[in-house]
Design a protein around this motif. Structure first.
Motif, short mmCIF file in Angstrom:
data_model
loop_
_atom_site.label_atom_id
_atom_site.label_comp_id
_atom_site.label_asym_id
_atom_site.label_seq_id
_atom_site.Cartn_x
_atom_site.Cartn_y
_atom_site.Cartn_z
N ASP A 1 0.83 -1.22 0.00
CA ASP A 1 0.00 0.00 0.00
C ASP A 1 0.86 1.26 0.00
OD1 ASP A 1 -2.28 -1.63 0.13
OD2 ASP A 1 -2.22 -1.68 2.31
N ASN A 2 2.00 1.20 -0.66
CA ASN A 2 2.90 2.34 -0.75
C ASN A 2 3.17 2.65 -2.23
OD1 ASN A 2 4.94 4.24 -0.66
ND2 ASN A 2 6.17 3.16 0.87
N PRO A 3 2.70 3.80 -2.73
CA PRO A 3 2.89 4.13 -4.14
C PRO A 3 4.35 4.18 -4.57
CG PRO A 3 1.31 5.62 -3.11
CD PRO A 3 1.92 4.82 -2.00
N ALA A 4 5.26 4.38 -3.62
CA ALA A 4 6.68 4.42 -3.98
C ALA A 4 7.23 3.03 -4.32
CB ALA A 4 7.50 5.03 -2.84
N MET A 5 6.56 1.98 -3.84
CA MET A 5 6.97 0.60 -4.14
C MET A 5 5.72 -0.23 -4.42
SD MET A 5 10.15 -0.20 -1.56
CE MET A 5 10.48 -1.77 -2.33
N PRO A 6 5.02 0.06 -5.50
CA PRO A 6 3.71 -0.55 -5.75
C PRO A 6 3.75 -2.06 -5.97
CG PRO A 6 4.46 0.66 -7.68
CD PRO A 6 5.42 1.00 -6.58
N HIS A 7 4.91 -2.59 -6.36
CA HIS A 7 4.99 -4.02 -6.68
C HIS A 7 5.62 -4.85 -5.57
CE1 HIS A 7 3.74 -2.78 -10.62
NE2 HIS A 7 4.82 -2.03 -10.77
N GLY A 8 5.96 -4.22 -4.45
CA GLY A 8 6.57 -4.97 -3.36
C GLY A 8 8.07 -5.12 -3.55
N LEU A 9 8.66 -6.12 -2.92
CA LEU A 9 10.10 -6.33 -2.93
C LEU A 9 10.40 -7.82 -3.10
CD1 LEU A 9 12.95 -4.98 -2.33
CD2 LEU A 9 12.58 -5.66 0.06
N ILE A 10 11.30 -8.13 -4.01
CA ILE A 10 11.74 -9.53 -4.18
C ILE A 10 12.82 -9.84 -3.15
CG2 ILE A 10 12.93 -11.15 -5.72
CD1 ILE A 10 11.60 -9.69 -8.08
#
Length: 369
Positions: A200-209
């Motif tokens: 839910d953070n527009p700066a990292m919309p796809h998450g983190l691998i």
């Protein structure tokens, strides 16, 4: 641990990512006991937040490298905690006494690990810790209140509710010290981004691998006061019912609590109803004691809203003005204020509607005469 001690300098010098890339593959096999596991989780959490946010919200990464991601995942699994900095790390596990025999007061406390933000970050962590400390008699009062309810001992229940109201009042008193120890501009422009997550953070919309853990990106919420078990426990004891969307977010935040804390809150949810006991007793003195708890909790939440207004809303307005200046520089270390979460909490909630909803539904828990 050497890397963790140098985090503020490495982040402000834009060197942390390169240092992490040079790290050997860390092994978790030699960690013994929960204390070492918690310390490892604390260290890996702070390094991860520094790695992800070193260049600000415009310079985030998509992959957490294997040499950091794998041990972080293993320690998280062992503790039942998510692989992100949470309230359990940031506050509950991140303090020490300067004088081991001295009091648990802010003058005798320090953090174990830190990030950019200097004295304001230290103050933010330690004032939050003192709010938790103030809650301790209230947690004990919960157990006493439930025992008294089961025994139908109205006198003991009255004493327990008085103790709970006093503890919540002490929490409010501790929270007010935030104004003395934390600079709003430093909190908003420097500190806050390092508490932000990748859900839910527009700066990292796809998450983190998490390399070596999952080929798909994973999404986790950032650190939030909603991850503290204290207010969840008080809500459950007093039978406070939050609105559906607010309640859903709060329940999701329980996944970020240590398992024992989460289990305690769940036990309270299934326990005998103190509220129903007070209603059934029809005793004005007992009802007044119960309502003092609800009023104290409402006041605490109103105070929290006032702090969020000062440290986020007003600070965001000033930050927008600074961003419009042509000299605005890049990266959190330079103090460039983040924009992605201006209206959200670091946990991802719509912060003002969320906090006001919680405060208002708490007030609705009052028992009328």
């Amino acid at each position: 641990m050497d890397l963790a001690r140098e985090l503020p300098q490495l982040i402000t010098g834009h060197q942390l990512r390169s240092r992490v890339h040079q790290m050997p593959q860390l092994s978790t096999q030699h960690l013994q006991g929960r204390e070492e596991l918690h310390l490892a989780h604390l260290v890996l959490s702070f390094i991860t937040m520094g790695y992800v946010w070193q260049e600000g919200e415009e310079g985030t990464v998509q992959v957490l490298p294997r040499n950091l991601a794998v041990p972080y995942w293993e320690v998280s699994q062992a503790l039942g905690l998510p692989p992100i900095l949470s309230h359990a790390d940031f506050v509950l596990a991140n303090w020490r006494r300067k004088d081991p025999n001295g009091p648990l007061e802010i003058e005798n406390l320090d953090t174990i690990i830190t990030l950019p933000g200097g004295e304001s970050l230290r103050g933010f962590i330690l004032v939050t810790l003192l709010v938790e400390k103030a809650a301790v008699p209230g947690i004990k009062a919960i157990v006493q209140a439930l025992g008294a309810t089961l025994q139908r001992d109205e006198e003991s229940l009255h004493r327990a509710l008085q103790e709970l109201a006093g503890a919540i009042g002490a929490m409010s008193q501790a929270l007010r010290r935030m104004h003395d120890y934390v600079d709003p501009e430093v909190f908003y422009s420097v500190i806050r981004i390092f508490l932000s997550g990748w859900k839910d953070n527009p700066a990292m919309p796809h998450g983190l691998i998490y390399e070596g853990v999952s080929p798909e990106p994973l999404a986790f919420s950032g650190g939030s006061a909603a991850q503290s078990s204290v207010l969840h426990a008080f809500d459950e004891l007093l039978g406070i019912c939050h609105r559906h969307d607010t309640a859903a977010f709060l329940h999701r935040m329980r996944d970020y609590m240590p398992p024992a804390h989460r289990a305690f809150v769940q036990e309270l949810r299934a326990a005998v109803s103190v509220r129903q006991c007070v209603l059934a007793a029809g005793d004005a003195r007992l009802r007044a004691a119960f309502n003092r708890c609800v009023c104290a909790l409402t006041d605490f939440r109103s105070q929290h809203i006032a702090i969020v207004t000062k440290y986020i809303a007003i600070a965001a307005t000033k930050a927008r003005a600074r961003r419009a200046e042509p000299s605005a520089s890049a990266g959190p270390s330079a103090g460039k204020p983040p924009a992605a979460l201006e209206a959200k909490g670091t946990g991802g909630s719509q912060i003002f509607s969320f906090l006001k909803s919680i405060r208002d539904s708490t007030r609705e828990g009052l028992i009328s005469a």
